[in-house]
Write a protein that holds these residues in place. Structure first.
Motif, PDB file in Angstrom:
ATOM      1  N   MET A  10       0.833  -1.185   0.000  1.00 39.98           N
ATOM      2  CA  MET A  10       0.000   0.000   0.000  1.00 39.98           C
ATOM      3  C   MET A  10       0.871   1.240   0.000  1.00 39.98           C
ATOM      4  SD  MET A  10      -3.125  -0.953   2.577  1.00 39.98           S
ATOM      5  CE  MET A  10      -3.166   0.708   3.097  1.00 39.98           C
ATOM      6  N   SER A  11       0.352   2.261  -0.601  1.00 40.21           N
ATOM      7  CA  SER A  11       1.056   3.531  -0.638  1.00 40.21           C
ATOM      8  C   SER A  11       0.053   4.622  -0.274  1.00 40.21           C
ATOM      9  CB  SER A  11       1.618   3.765  -2.034  1.00 40.21           C
ATOM     10  OG  SER A  11       2.123   5.057  -2.134  1.00 40.21           O
ATOM     11  N   GLY A  12       0.237   5.256   0.861  1.00 37.26           N
ATOM     12  CA  GLY A  12      -0.686   6.285   1.309  1.00 37.26           C
ATOM     13  C   GLY A  12      -1.903   5.707   1.982  1.00 37.26           C
ATOM     14  N   PRO A  13      -2.917   6.537   2.186  1.00 33.70           N
ATOM     15  CA  PRO A  13      -4.130   6.073   2.864  1.00 33.70           C
ATOM     16  C   PRO A  13      -4.871   5.046   2.018  1.00 33.70           C
ATOM     17  CG  PRO A  13      -4.455   8.271   1.989  1.00 33.70           C
ATOM     18  CD  PRO A  13      -3.005   7.931   1.786  1.00 33.70           C
ATOM     19  N   HIS A  14      -5.641   4.197   2.693  1.00 33.73           N
ATOM     20  CA  HIS A  14      -6.469   3.228   1.978  1.00 33.73           C
ATOM     21  C   HIS A  14      -7.757   3.931   1.563  1.00 33.73           C
ATOM     22  CE1 HIS A  14      -9.427  -0.061   1.602  1.00 33.73           C
ATOM     23  NE2 HIS A  14      -8.408  -0.639   0.997  1.00 33.73           N
ATOM     24  N   LEU A  15      -8.069   3.913   0.280  1.00 36.98           N
ATOM     25  CA  LEU A  15      -9.271   4.551  -0.256  1.00 36.98           C
ATOM     26  C   LEU A  15     -10.211   3.479  -0.770  1.00 36.98           C
ATOM     27  CD1 LEU A  15      -7.527   7.452  -2.201  1.00 36.98           C
ATOM     28  CD2 LEU A  15      -8.498   7.507   0.107  1.00 36.98           C
ATOM     29  N   PHE A  16     -11.475   3.559  -0.368  1.00 38.95           N
ATOM     30  CA  PHE A  16     -12.468   2.555  -0.736  1.00 38.95           C
ATOM     31  C   PHE A  16     -13.703   3.258  -1.295  1.00 38.95           C
ATOM     32  CE2 PHE A  16     -16.087  -0.193   0.544  1.00 38.95           C
ATOM     33  CZ  PHE A  16     -15.771  -1.301  -0.209  1.00 38.95           C
ATOM     34  N   PRO A  17     -14.101   2.936  -2.532  1.00 45.62           N
ATOM     35  CA  PRO A  17     -15.271   3.582  -3.126  1.00 45.62           C
ATOM     36  C   PRO A  17     -16.576   2.902  -2.712  1.00 45.62           C
ATOM     37  CG  PRO A  17     -14.259   2.119  -4.720  1.00 45.62           C
ATOM     38  CD  PRO A  17     -13.404   2.067  -3.484  1.00 45.62           C
ATOM     39  N   VAL A  18     -17.627   3.704  -2.545  1.00 43.29           N
ATOM     40  CA  VAL A  18     -18.959   3.197  -2.207  1.00 43.29           C
ATOM     41  C   VAL A  18     -19.985   4.000  -2.996  1.00 43.29           C
ATOM     42  CG1 VAL A  18     -20.705   3.012  -0.389  1.00 43.29           C
ATOM     43  CG2 VAL A  18     -18.335   2.504   0.138  1.00 43.29           C
ATOM     44  N   ARG A  19     -20.914   3.304  -3.600  1.00 45.13           N
ATOM     45  CA  ARG A  19     -22.056   3.955  -4.256  1.00 45.13           C
ATOM     46  C   ARG A  19     -23.244   3.855  -3.303  1.00 45.13           C
ATOM     47  NH1 ARG A  19     -22.645   7.172  -8.464  1.00 45.13           N
ATOM     48  NH2 ARG A  19     -21.337   5.848  -9.722  1.00 45.13           N
ATOM     49  N   VAL A  20     -24.035   4.912  -3.168  1.00 44.51           N
ATOM     50  CA  VAL A  20     -25.214   4.902  -2.293  1.00 44.51           C
ATOM     51  C   VAL A  20     -26.387   4.289  -3.052  1.00 44.51           C
ATOM     52  CG1 VAL A  20     -26.868   6.311  -1.011  1.00 44.51           C
ATOM     53  CG2 VAL A  20     -24.426   6.933  -1.017  1.00 44.51           C
ATOM     54  N   TYR A  21     -26.961   3.241  -2.454  1.00 48.64           N
ATOM     55  CA  TYR A  21     -28.127   2.545  -3.023  1.00 48.64           C
ATOM     56  C   TYR A  21     -29.376   2.843  -2.192  1.00 48.64           C
ATOM     57  CZ  TYR A  21     -24.574  -0.092  -5.564  1.00 48.64           C
ATOM     58  OH  TYR A  21     -23.508  -0.453  -6.345  1.00 48.64           O
ATOM     59  N   THR A  69      -9.210   5.621   4.977  1.00 49.41           N
ATOM     60  CA  THR A  69      -8.967   4.965   6.258  1.00 49.41           C
ATOM     61  C   THR A  69      -7.493   5.055   6.605  1.00 49.41           C
ATOM     62  OG1 THR A  69     -10.790   3.423   5.834  1.00 49.41           O
ATOM     63  CG2 THR A  69      -9.200   2.798   7.539  1.00 49.41           C
ATOM     64  N   ARG A  70      -7.212   5.487   7.835  1.00 50.62           N
ATOM     65  CA  ARG A  70      -5.833   5.654   8.291  1.00 50.62           C
ATOM     66  C   ARG A  70      -5.657   5.041   9.682  1.00 50.62           C
ATOM     67  NH1 ARG A  70      -3.494  10.543   5.536  1.00 50.62           N
ATOM     68  NH2 ARG A  70      -5.014  11.021   3.939  1.00 50.62           N
ATOM     69  N   VAL A  71      -4.510   4.437   9.895  1.00 46.37           N
ATOM     70  CA  VAL A  71      -4.118   3.952  11.216  1.00 46.37           C
ATOM     71  C   VAL A  71      -3.411   5.110  11.913  1.00 46.37           C
ATOM     72  CG1 VAL A  71      -2.667   2.308  12.471  1.00 46.37           C
ATOM     73  CG2 VAL A  71      -3.882   1.575  10.396  1.00 46.37           C
ATOM     74  N   THR A  72      -3.883   5.464  13.127  1.00 51.19           N
ATOM     75  CA  THR A  72      -3.305   6.609  13.822  1.00 51.19           C
ATOM     76  C   THR A  72      -2.498   6.226  15.062  1.00 51.19           C
ATOM     77  OG1 THR A  72      -5.378   6.971  15.020  1.00 51.19           O
ATOM     78  CG2 THR A  72      -5.062   8.195  12.955  1.00 51.19           C
ATOM     79  N   ALA A  73      -2.774   5.061  15.657  1.00 45.62           N
ATOM     80  CA  ALA A  73      -2.012   4.608  16.834  1.00 45.62           C
ATOM     81  C   ALA A  73      -2.183   3.104  16.979  1.00 45.62           C
ATOM     82  CB  ALA A  73      -2.470   5.319  18.097  1.00 45.62           C
ATOM     83  N   ILE A  74      -1.148   2.463  17.525  1.00 45.78           N
ATOM     84  CA  ILE A  74      -1.168   1.016  17.720  1.00 45.78           C
ATOM     85  C   ILE A  74      -0.773   0.730  19.159  1.00 45.78           C
ATOM     86  CG2 ILE A  74      -0.210  -1.193  16.965  1.00 45.78           C
ATOM     87  CD1 ILE A  74       0.537   0.416  14.321  1.00 45.78           C
ATOM     88  N   GLY A  75      -1.661   0.043  19.880  1.00 48.00           N
ATOM     89  CA  GLY A  75      -1.384  -0.348  21.255  1.00 48.00           C
ATOM     90  C   GLY A  75      -1.110  -1.839  21.318  1.00 48.00           C
ATOM     91  N   GLY A  76      -0.926  -2.352  22.516  1.00 41.40           N
ATOM     92  CA  GLY A  76      -0.654  -3.775  22.690  1.00 41.40           C
ATOM     93  C   GLY A  76      -1.804  -4.654  22.223  1.00 41.40           C
ATOM     94  N   ALA A  77      -3.035  -4.214  22.510  1.00 40.12           N
ATOM     95  CA  ALA A  77      -4.220  -4.979  22.120  1.00 40.12           C
ATOM     96  C   ALA A  77      -5.270  -4.075  21.485  1.00 40.12           C
ATOM     97  CB  ALA A  77      -4.797  -5.688  23.347  1.00 40.12           C
ATOM     98  N   ILE A 101       1.516   0.583   7.637  1.00 37.99           N
ATOM     99  CA  ILE A 101       0.369   1.360   7.146  1.00 37.99           C
ATOM    100  C   ILE A 101       0.344   2.726   7.834  1.00 37.99           C
ATOM    101  CG2 ILE A 101      -2.150   1.507   7.149  1.00 37.99           C
ATOM    102  CD1 ILE A 101      -2.145  -1.591   6.809  1.00 37.99           C
ATOM    103  N   LYS A 102       0.575   2.742   9.131  1.00 39.57           N
ATOM    104  CA  LYS A 102       0.589   4.000   9.885  1.00 39.57           C
ATOM    105  C   LYS A 102       1.664   4.933   9.334  1.00 39.57           C
ATOM    106  CE  LYS A 102       1.006   5.895  14.488  1.00 39.57           C
ATOM    107  NZ  LYS A 102       2.276   6.157  15.136  1.00 39.57           N
ATOM    108  N   ALA A 103       2.849   4.398   9.089  1.00 41.50           N
ATOM    109  CA  ALA A 103       3.940   5.223   8.567  1.00 41.50           C
ATOM    110  C   ALA A 103       3.592   5.768   7.186  1.00 41.50           C
ATOM    111  CB  ALA A 103       5.229   4.405   8.497  1.00 41.50           C
ATOM    112  N   GLU A 104       3.004   4.933   6.335  1.00 43.71           N
ATOM    113  CA  GLU A 104       2.623   5.373   4.986  1.00 43.71           C
ATOM    114  C   GLU A 104       1.556   6.465   5.037  1.00 43.71           C
ATOM    115  OE1 GLU A 104       3.173   4.901   1.596  1.00 43.71           O
ATOM    116  OE2 GLU A 104       5.068   4.133   2.322  1.00 43.71           O
ATOM    117  N   THR A 105       0.515   6.254   5.866  1.00 37.50           N
ATOM    118  CA  THR A 105      -0.574   7.231   5.900  1.00 37.50           C
ATOM    119  C   THR A 105      -0.145   8.517   6.580  1.00 37.50           C
ATOM    120  OG1 THR A 105      -1.544   6.228   7.887  1.00 37.50           O
ATOM    121  CG2 THR A 105      -2.386   5.482   5.772  1.00 37.50           C
TER     122      THR A 105
END
Length: 142
Positions: A1-12, A80-88, A133-137
């Protein structure tokens, strides 16, 4: 992955209320799909993760800010971005956008849990992926 994860959605129709405006709970479903696809893009399918490691992720906390309404047939994108990672745990931010404008933002804390719902340490290989992912985003401004 490069940068934030982008996911498209159409509204139904199924995502809207009687007036064609997206029902508030639909945004949570859109965000969940985007997080699932982020894991998939990182090489982890949720069902396999549970089967192989006995762990899953559950939303522990969610703060959601509804800024504008989406409507029937809108094309949305979830960042979608990862901003922090804890133990659990794992903190994420998500922005649901239409034409580049934030319409809904979410701040989440996900808990890493066992099948019986107890907190569990995140497997090291998954932690490494989330750190990448966190570092990339982080290197891409929102």
């Amino acid at each position: 992955m490069s940068g934030p994860h982008l996911f498209p959605v159409r509204v139904y129709w199924e995502d809207t209320d009687a007036s064609g405006i997206v029902y508030h709970a639909s945004y949570l479903r859109f965000a969940e799909r985007a997080r699932t696809e982020l894991l998939r893009a990182a090489g982890f399918e949720q069902w396999n993760l549970l089967a192989e490691t006995g762990i899953a992720f559950a939303v522990r906390r969610c703060e959601i800010d509804f800024r504008r309404s989406a409507r029937l047939d809108d094309q949305l994108e979830i960042d979608t971005r990862v901003t922090a990672i804890g133990g659990a745990s794992l903190d994420m931010s998500q922005a649901i956008r239409r034409n580049g404008d934030d319409i809904v933002t979410l701040l989440l804390k996900l808990a890493c849990i066992t099948r019986d719902g107890r907190a569990a340490r995140m497997p090291s290989d998954l932690r490494e992926v989330f750190n990448a992912i966190k570092a990339e985003t982080a290197s891409h401004a929102a």
